[in-house]
Design a protein around this motif. Structure first.
Motif, PDB file in Angstrom:
ATOM      1  N   GLU A 170       0.829  -1.213   0.000  1.00  0.00           N
ATOM      2  CA  GLU A 170       0.000   0.000   0.000  1.00  0.00           C
ATOM      3  C   GLU A 170       0.863   1.263   0.000  1.00  0.00           C
TER       4      GLU A 170
ATOM      5  N   TYR B 149       4.377   9.730  -8.075  1.00  0.00           N
ATOM      6  CA  TYR B 149       5.342   9.923  -9.164  1.00  0.00           C
ATOM      7  C   TYR B 149       4.649   9.874 -10.522  1.00  0.00           C
ATOM      8  N   GLU B 150       3.735   8.938 -10.702  1.00  0.00           N
ATOM      9  CA  GLU B 150       3.040   8.825 -11.983  1.00  0.00           C
ATOM     10  C   GLU B 150       2.196  10.065 -12.263  1.00  0.00           C
ATOM     11  N   SER B 151       1.598  10.619 -11.232  1.00  0.00           N
ATOM     12  CA  SER B 151       0.826  11.839 -11.391  1.00  0.00           C
ATOM     13  C   SER B 151       1.728  12.999 -11.815  1.00  0.00           C
TER      14      SER B 151
ATOM     15  N   LYS C  23      -0.901  -1.357 -20.304  1.00  0.00           N
ATOM     16  CA  LYS C  23      -2.117  -0.618 -19.917  1.00  0.00           C
ATOM     17  C   LYS C  23      -2.707   0.028 -21.156  1.00  0.00           C
TER      18      LYS C  23
ATOM     19  N   ILE D  93       2.430   1.577  -3.482  1.00  0.00           N
ATOM     20  CA  ILE D  93       1.462   2.010  -4.495  1.00  0.00           C
ATOM     21  C   ILE D  93       1.202   3.509  -4.377  1.00  0.00           C
ATOM     22  N   GLN D  94       1.042   3.988  -3.157  1.00  0.00           N
ATOM     23  CA  GLN D  94       0.794   5.422  -2.961  1.00  0.00           C
ATOM     24  C   GLN D  94       1.974   6.258  -3.456  1.00  0.00           C
ATOM     25  N   LYS D  95       3.180   5.797  -3.162  1.00  0.00           N
ATOM     26  CA  LYS D  95       4.373   6.527  -3.599  1.00  0.00           C
ATOM     27  C   LYS D  95       4.455   6.553  -5.124  1.00  0.00           C
ATOM     28  N   ILE D  96       4.229   5.415  -5.750  1.00  0.00           N
ATOM     29  CA  ILE D  96       4.300   5.322  -7.215  1.00  0.00           C
ATOM     30  C   ILE D  96       3.219   6.179  -7.864  1.00  0.00           C
ATOM     31  N   LYS D  97       2.018   6.192  -7.281  1.00  0.00           N
ATOM     32  CA  LYS D  97       0.939   7.013  -7.839  1.00  0.00           C
ATOM     33  C   LYS D  97       1.319   8.493  -7.847  1.00  0.00           C
TER      34      LYS D  97
END
Length: 155
Positions: free
Chosen positions: A63, A72-74, A154, A66-70
C-alpha cells in the motif's frame, strides 16, 4: 414455421445472447482483471511462503509503495502535459523542453529507486533461511523479466 415465428424466435435468441454478454462483461471479466492485478502479490506470497503476520506486513508495504508510485506517476503525467503543450506554442522554448525532459528522467529515476527499496523491504520481511533463499531465486527471476516487454500493457 411462418416468418413471424422465425423472427420472434430470432429476437428471443438475440436477447438471451445480449444478456449473457452483459453478465459476462460485468461480472466475470472484472474478476479476471482483479486476479491478474493481484497475481504478482500472490506469486510473491506463495514463493516466499509468508505466514499471516508476514502477509500483513507485505500488504502494508504494498500500500505504501502504491501510494508513492501514484504520486510519481501523477507528476510524470503533469510534466508530460506541460512538455507537449510546448508544441502548441508558435516557437518551442528549447530550455523549457530540455528542462521538462530532465524532470521526466528524474521522476522515472525516483520510481526505479522506490521499486528497488520496495523489494529491499520485501527482503526484510523474510525471516527464515529458506525464505531468504527463495527471495534470492525470486530476484533472479525478476532480473530476467525486467528487460522483457510487457505482454499486457495498460490501455
Amino acid at each position: 414455421m411462418n416468418k413471424i415465428k422465425v423472427l420472434s424466435f430470432s429476437v428471443i435468441v438475440l436477447i438471451i445472447l445480449n444478456l449473457s454478454m452483459i453478465v459476462f462483461f460485468m461480472v466475470i471479466k472484472p474478476r479476471e482483471f482483479k486476479n491478474f492485478r493481484n497475481g504478482s502479490r500472490i506469486i510473491i506470497i506463495e514463493k516466499l511462503h509468508f505466514d499471516e503476520p508476514q502477509k500483513k506486513q507485505f500488504r502494508v508495504l504494498i500500500e505504501k509503495h502504491i501510494q508513492k508510485i501514484k504520486i510519481y506517476e501523477s507528476k510524470i503525467l503533469s510534466t508530460k502535459e506541460n512538455l507537449y503543450l510546448q508544441l502548441s506554442l508558435p516557437e518551442v522554448d528549447l530550455k523549457t523542453k530540455d528542462s521538462l525532459i530532465s524532470v521526466l528522467g528524474d521522476l522515472q529515476k525516483q520510481i526505479e529507486i522506490a521499486r528497488f527499496e520496495h523489494f529491499k523491504g520485501i527482503r526484510k520481511i523474510c525471516n527464515t533461511p529458506e525464505q531468504i533463499e527463495d527471495f534470492k531465486q525470486l530476484t533472479i527471476e525478476l532480473a530476467k523479466k525486467i528487460g522483457e516487454p510487457n505482454p499486457n500493457p495498460k490501455k
